[in-house]
Motif scaffolding. Structure first.
Motif, PDB file in Angstrom:
ATOM      1  N   ILE A  64       0.872  -1.178   0.000  1.00  0.00           N
ATOM      2  CA  ILE A  64       0.000   0.000   0.000  1.00  0.00           C
ATOM      3  C   ILE A  64       0.905   1.222   0.000  1.00  0.00           C
ATOM      4  O   ILE A  64       1.551   1.519   1.010  1.00  0.00           O
ATOM      5  CB  ILE A  64      -0.947  -0.029   1.220  1.00  0.00           C
ATOM      6  CG1 ILE A  64      -1.683  -1.377   1.289  1.00  0.00           C
ATOM      7  CG2 ILE A  64      -1.929   1.135   1.158  1.00  0.00           C
ATOM      8  CD1 ILE A  64      -2.546  -1.565   2.539  1.00  0.00           C
ATOM      9  N   GLY A  65       0.999   1.911  -1.153  1.00  0.00           N
ATOM     10  CA  GLY A  65       1.926   3.040  -1.312  1.00  0.00           C
ATOM     11  C   GLY A  65       3.104   2.655  -2.190  1.00  0.00           C
ATOM     12  O   GLY A  65       4.085   2.088  -1.720  1.00  0.00           O
ATOM     13  N   THR A  66       3.018   2.974  -3.484  1.00  0.00           N
ATOM     14  CA  THR A  66       4.021   2.535  -4.462  1.00  0.00           C
ATOM     15  C   THR A  66       5.139   3.547  -4.658  1.00  0.00           C
ATOM     16  O   THR A  66       6.290   3.171  -4.837  1.00  0.00           O
ATOM     17  CB  THR A  66       3.353   2.315  -5.850  1.00  0.00           C
ATOM     18  OG1 THR A  66       2.128   1.606  -5.689  1.00  0.00           O
ATOM     19  CG2 THR A  66       4.275   1.592  -6.800  1.00  0.00           C
ATOM     20  N   LEU A  85      -0.487  -0.485  -4.574  1.00  0.00           N
ATOM     21  CA  LEU A  85      -1.573   0.493  -4.676  1.00  0.00           C
ATOM     22  C   LEU A  85      -1.028   1.916  -4.601  1.00  0.00           C
ATOM     23  O   LEU A  85      -0.268   2.243  -3.682  1.00  0.00           O
ATOM     24  CB  LEU A  85      -2.575   0.274  -3.530  1.00  0.00           C
ATOM     25  CG  LEU A  85      -2.984  -1.178  -3.232  1.00  0.00           C
ATOM     26  CD1 LEU A  85      -4.010  -1.203  -2.101  1.00  0.00           C
ATOM     27  CD2 LEU A  85      -3.525  -1.873  -4.462  1.00  0.00           C
ATOM     28  N   GLU A  86      -1.406   2.743  -5.566  1.00  0.00           N
ATOM     29  CA  GLU A  86      -0.888   4.122  -5.619  1.00  0.00           C
ATOM     30  C   GLU A  86      -1.988   5.067  -6.082  1.00  0.00           C
ATOM     31  O   GLU A  86      -2.659   4.813  -7.068  1.00  0.00           O
ATOM     32  CB  GLU A  86       0.321   4.187  -6.572  1.00  0.00           C
ATOM     33  CG  GLU A  86       0.869   5.583  -6.823  1.00  0.00           C
ATOM     34  CD  GLU A  86       1.244   6.343  -5.549  1.00  0.00           C
ATOM     35  OE1 GLU A  86       2.008   5.808  -4.724  1.00  0.00           O
ATOM     36  OE2 GLU A  86       0.742   7.470  -5.357  1.00  0.00           O
ATOM     37  N   ILE A  87      -2.128   6.175  -5.374  1.00  0.00           N
ATOM     38  CA  ILE A  87      -3.189   7.125  -5.717  1.00  0.00           C
ATOM     39  C   ILE A  87      -2.792   8.052  -6.859  1.00  0.00           C
ATOM     40  O   ILE A  87      -3.651   8.536  -7.598  1.00  0.00           O
ATOM     41  CB  ILE A  87      -3.587   7.954  -4.461  1.00  0.00           C
ATOM     42  CG1 ILE A  87      -4.940   8.620  -4.669  1.00  0.00           C
ATOM     43  CG2 ILE A  87      -2.524   8.980  -4.098  1.00  0.00           C
ATOM     44  CD1 ILE A  87      -5.528   9.229  -3.391  1.00  0.00           C
ATOM     45  N   PRO A 114      -7.353   5.669  -4.897  1.00  0.00           N
ATOM     46  CA  PRO A 114      -7.231   5.639  -3.440  1.00  0.00           C
ATOM     47  C   PRO A 114      -7.131   4.193  -2.964  1.00  0.00           C
ATOM     48  O   PRO A 114      -7.933   3.346  -3.371  1.00  0.00           O
ATOM     49  CB  PRO A 114      -8.531   6.286  -2.954  1.00  0.00           C
ATOM     50  CG  PRO A 114      -9.070   7.029  -4.138  1.00  0.00           C
ATOM     51  CD  PRO A 114      -8.597   6.293  -5.367  1.00  0.00           C
ATOM     52  N   ALA A 115      -6.156   3.928  -2.108  1.00  0.00           N
ATOM     53  CA  ALA A 115      -5.915   2.546  -1.679  1.00  0.00           C
ATOM     54  C   ALA A 115      -7.154   1.942  -1.027  1.00  0.00           C
ATOM     55  O   ALA A 115      -7.419   0.746  -1.191  1.00  0.00           O
ATOM     56  CB  ALA A 115      -4.722   2.503  -0.729  1.00  0.00           C
ATOM     57  N   ALA A 116      -7.920   2.765  -0.299  1.00  0.00           N
ATOM     58  CA  ALA A 116      -9.108   2.221   0.369  1.00  0.00           C
ATOM     59  C   ALA A 116     -10.062   1.610  -0.664  1.00  0.00           C
ATOM     60  O   ALA A 116     -10.650   0.544  -0.426  1.00  0.00           O
ATOM     61  CB  ALA A 116      -9.803   3.306   1.184  1.00  0.00           C
TER      62      ALA A 116
HETATM   63  N1  SAM Z   1       6.690   2.197  -0.620  1.00  0.00           N
HETATM   64  C1  SAM Z   1       7.401   3.222  -1.378  1.00  0.00           C
HETATM   65  C2  SAM Z   1       8.881   2.896  -1.366  1.00  0.00           C
HETATM   66  O1  SAM Z   1       9.399   2.582  -0.286  1.00  0.00           O
HETATM   67  O2  SAM Z   1       9.507   2.970  -2.430  1.00  0.00           O
HETATM   68  C3  SAM Z   1       7.181   4.606  -0.790  1.00  0.00           C
HETATM   69  C4  SAM Z   1       5.754   5.007  -0.644  1.00  0.00           C
HETATM   70  S1  SAM Z   1       5.547   6.702  -0.160  1.00  0.00           S
HETATM   71  C5  SAM Z   1       6.108   6.682   1.502  1.00  0.00           C
HETATM   72  C6  SAM Z   1       3.795   6.833   0.025  1.00  0.00           C
HETATM   73  C7  SAM Z   1       3.005   6.740  -1.258  1.00  0.00           C
HETATM   74  O3  SAM Z   1       1.622   6.574  -0.923  1.00  0.00           O
HETATM   75  C8  SAM Z   1       3.098   7.975  -2.138  1.00  0.00           C
HETATM   76  O4  SAM Z   1       3.493   7.606  -3.426  1.00  0.00           O
HETATM   77  C9  SAM Z   1       1.675   8.516  -2.151  1.00  0.00           C
HETATM   78  O5  SAM Z   1       1.281   9.101  -3.391  1.00  0.00           O
HETATM   79  C10 SAM Z   1       0.864   7.275  -1.872  1.00  0.00           C
HETATM   80  N2  SAM Z   1      -0.468   7.562  -1.302  1.00  0.00           N
HETATM   81  C11 SAM Z   1      -0.823   8.586  -0.488  1.00  0.00           C
HETATM   82  N3  SAM Z   1      -2.122   8.524  -0.209  1.00  0.00           N
HETATM   83  C12 SAM Z   1      -2.610   7.419  -0.827  1.00  0.00           C
HETATM   84  C13 SAM Z   1      -3.891   6.811  -0.917  1.00  0.00           C
HETATM   85  N4  SAM Z   1      -4.951   7.318  -0.286  1.00  0.00           N
HETATM   86  N5  SAM Z   1      -4.017   5.709  -1.658  1.00  0.00           N
HETATM   87  C14 SAM Z   1      -2.953   5.161  -2.301  1.00  0.00           C
HETATM   88  N6  SAM Z   1      -1.711   5.691  -2.255  1.00  0.00           N
HETATM   89  C15 SAM Z   1      -1.545   6.805  -1.532  1.00  0.00           C
END
Ligand code: SAM
Length: 218
Positions: A64-66, A85-87, A114-116
């Motif tokens: 969760i968070g790409t 998952l990436e928004i 949105p990941a949710a």
């Molecule tokens: N896991 C990645 C890595 O270590 O390479 C880093 C992820 S970064 C800390 C957080 C990511 O979550 C961002 O790319 C952001 O756009 C995404 N994000 C924020 N809110 C989100 C949501 N509601 N749903 C999905 N992704 C989300």
């Protein structure tokens, strides 16, 4: 200054221990060139994710968070399939490119939105359980992500969450920072859920003072 020493030690450990392959190095570089925030895990943290996945014998991983796919590549090197998952569609596009260049695109699904919503979709579709979930997106939603993770895993699965210390702010119950409140609620849920065996560690390093939580689904 201590943060410089933390960084120096991380660099030493990474140089001495961590074989970052060309795909990983390139992904990191492309993220900087494209102006993405440097919020990806450090190389030694990526290696820990990969080791956890391999220790678990993980076939399927949910992330969760790409961002630009850096941690995704580490996970895809360790497991047969990653759903991530990436928004942000721009981040997701760069991630896909990075995954292709790293030779792992065929084993990764990048779900944009949105990941949710994506998680609800996976639950509704009856997705096969994941063996490891890495929670690393918007921290206010961590409690929700934990709930979904429990629906998408099985006994023996691991749930890992990053950034749970936040420069120590996590101990402040009155924090006005909704990320801190999200993490606190998340940790309370982790600590009180009879379905989970958990721990959390604080860390210092190139990414400052932070920490991660690991839970085993019973
Ligand atoms: N896991 C990645 C890595 O270590 O390479 C880093 C992820 S970064 C800390 C957080 C990511 O979550 C961002 O790319 C952001 O756009 C995404 N994000 C924020 N809110 C989100 C949501 N509601 N749903 C999905 N992704 C989300």
């Amino acid at each position: 200054e201590s943060s410089e020493r933390w960084r120096a030690v991380d660099e030493y450990l990474t140089t001495t221990l961590i074989g970052e392959d060309a795909g990983l190095v390139r992904a990191r570089r492309e993220c900087r060139l494209a102006g993405l925030p440097d919020h990806e895990v450090a190389p030694n943290q990526g290696a820990l994710l990969s080791l956890l996945a391999r220790m678990r014998g993980a076939r399927r991983v949910l992330e969760i968070g790409t961002l630009g796919g850096y941690s995704t590549i580490w996970l895809a090197r360790a497991a047969q399939h990653v759903t991530t998952l990436e928004i942000d569609p721009e981040y997701a596009r760069l991630a896909l490119l990075n995954l292709e260049r790293a030779g792992v695109a065929d084993r990764v699904d990048v779900l944009v939105g949105p990941a949710a919503d994506s998680l609800a979709g996976l639950v509704a579709a009856g997705a096969e359980p994941y063996d490891l979930v890495f929670i690393d997106a918007d921290k206010p939603n961590n409690p929700r992500y934990l709930e979904a993770s429990l629906l998408l895993t099985r006994p023996g699965s691991l749930i890992v969450a990053d950034n749970i210390v936040r420069d120590g702010a996590v101990v402040d119950p009155a924090s006005a920072d909704e990320r801190v409140q999200g993490v606190r609620r998340f940790l309370e849920l982790l600590g009180s859920d009879p379905r989970l065996d958990v721990t959390a560690l604080q860390t210092v390093g190139a990414k400052g003072w932070d920490g991660f939580a690991v839970a085993l689904v019973r």
